[in-house]
Design an enzyme around this catalytic site. Sequence first.
Site, PDB file in Angstrom:
ATOM      1  N   ASP A 165       0.813  -1.212   0.000  1.00 41.99           N
ATOM      2  CA  ASP A 165       0.000   0.000   0.000  1.00 41.99           C
ATOM      3  C   ASP A 165       0.850   1.268   0.000  1.00 41.99           C
ATOM      4  O   ASP A 165       2.074   1.212   0.172  1.00 41.99           O
ATOM      5  CB  ASP A 165      -0.956  -0.005   1.212  1.00 41.99           C
TER       6      ASP A 165
ATOM      7  N   ASP B 267      -7.354  -2.571  14.381  1.00 43.84           N
ATOM      8  CA  ASP B 267      -8.763  -2.794  14.027  1.00 43.84           C
ATOM      9  C   ASP B 267      -8.927  -4.006  13.097  1.00 43.84           C
ATOM     10  O   ASP B 267     -10.008  -4.240  12.575  1.00 43.84           O
ATOM     11  CB  ASP B 267      -9.361  -1.528  13.384  1.00 43.84           C
TER      12      ASP B 267
ATOM     13  N   HIS C 242      -7.175  -4.545  10.242  1.00 47.54           N
ATOM     14  CA  HIS C 242      -6.877  -4.354   8.826  1.00 47.54           C
ATOM     15  C   HIS C 242      -5.581  -5.061   8.421  1.00 47.54           C
ATOM     16  O   HIS C 242      -4.648  -5.197   9.211  1.00 47.54           O
ATOM     17  CB  HIS C 242      -6.886  -2.870   8.425  1.00 47.54           C
TER      18      HIS C 242
ATOM     19  N   GLU D  59      -9.517  -1.675   5.559  1.00 52.05           N
ATOM     20  CA  GLU D  59     -10.149  -1.327   6.825  1.00 52.05           C
ATOM     21  C   GLU D  59     -11.390  -2.203   7.050  1.00 52.05           C
ATOM     22  O   GLU D  59     -11.902  -2.816   6.110  1.00 52.05           O
ATOM     23  CB  GLU D  59     -10.552   0.152   6.803  1.00 52.05           C
TER      24      GLU D  59
HETATM   25  C1  GLP Z   1      -0.317   0.236   8.506  1.00 50.36           C
HETATM   26  C2  GLP Z   1       0.004  -0.606   7.290  1.00 50.36           C
HETATM   27  C3  GLP Z   1      -0.256  -2.073   7.549  1.00 50.36           C
HETATM   28  C4  GLP Z   1       0.358  -2.482   8.872  1.00 50.36           C
HETATM   29  C5  GLP Z   1      -0.276  -1.693   9.986  1.00 50.36           C
HETATM   30  C6  GLP Z   1       0.246  -2.070  11.351  1.00 50.36           C
HETATM   31  O1  GLP Z   1      -1.629   0.601   8.605  1.00 50.36           O
HETATM   32  N1  GLP Z   1      -0.730  -0.192   6.148  1.00 50.36           N
HETATM   33  O2  GLP Z   1       0.296  -2.832   6.485  1.00 50.36           O
HETATM   34  O3  GLP Z   1       0.176  -3.847   9.077  1.00 50.36           O
HETATM   35  O4  GLP Z   1       0.027  -0.327   9.745  1.00 50.36           O
HETATM   36  O5  GLP Z   1       1.348  -1.286  11.675  1.00 50.36           O
HETATM   37  P1  GLP Z   1       2.378  -1.551  12.824  1.00 50.36           P
HETATM   38  O6  GLP Z   1       3.215  -2.679  12.364  1.00 50.36           O
HETATM   39  O7  GLP Z   1       3.152  -0.287  12.922  1.00 50.36           O
HETATM   40  O8  GLP Z   1       1.590  -1.876  14.040  1.00 50.36           O
END
Ligand code: GLP
Length: 261
Positions: free
Chosen positions: A67, A136, A138, A143
């Site tokens: 993304d 959440d 995702h 989402e």
């Molecule tokens: C972002 C990314 C996700 C990732 C998520 C969790 O939203 N788009 O791919 O899994 O964050 O992030 P973190 O690893 O910092 O908890």
Amino acid sequence: MEVIISPTPEESARLGADIIAYAMKIKPNVVLGLATGGTPVCLYDELIRRRRDEQLDFAGVTSFNLDEYIGLPGDHPCSYRHFMQEHLFNKINMKPERTHVPDGMAVNIDQECLAYEHKIHAVGGIDVQVLGIGTDGHIAFNEPGSSLGSRTRIKTLTQKTREDNARFFEGGIDEVPRHCITMGVGTIMECRKLLLFAFGEGKAEIIAKAVEGPMTAMVPASALQMHQDVVILVDEAAGSKLKLHDYYNHIYANKPAWQKS
Ligand code: GLP
């Protein structure tokens, strides 16, 4: 689903790097799917270490990131392209032209999303996809409420995700974009192997929902229950709310040696 609960994130990262290195050994032109966020950093550090100390060769590897924020150019310090350059690409020997991150500055976003899907298809699909999970539920930026069959497209970020990700932006939440391009859940489900990492107590509840709860678009990561080849790599804290915690440990402890790569 295979659930591997490790004492530390570093141990999960080592196991994840073993799986990726093995995929690179049997297919030097492997296609990797990569993720951003705090979670995969220890995995990338381990891959960088293997490049440096063990000459792990990334020359034939192609990558696709999950993304990107809309409105941030690739050289913006908070763009996911920039994140990948800093945390991995600049430190290993991948060919720059083989690293793909959606273009958040594309004039025609729909066209960019379609082209991204075509590029994945053109190289024969993604062999191993790295995933994190949002609090959440995702995956990528799918989402809650995302179609479980969705493809790469534009998404509107929830307030919760923007709050969670504000820590990466100097100016806080006001600077976090409201939209992104993300691979869809359907795109992710087509990857041949999925590695989902989660660390820390803050992820315990959502990991339990994603792995053991009902499959629902309200927890997009729960779609992984329908995938044939998923490895969930968590540390003790993130795995602490799993009902079958002890059973997962029992399975791993009794895994035949020939299955351990
Ligand atoms: C972002 C990314 C996700 C990732 C998520 C969790 O939203 N788009 O791919 O899994 O964050 O992030 P973190 O690893 O910092 O908890």
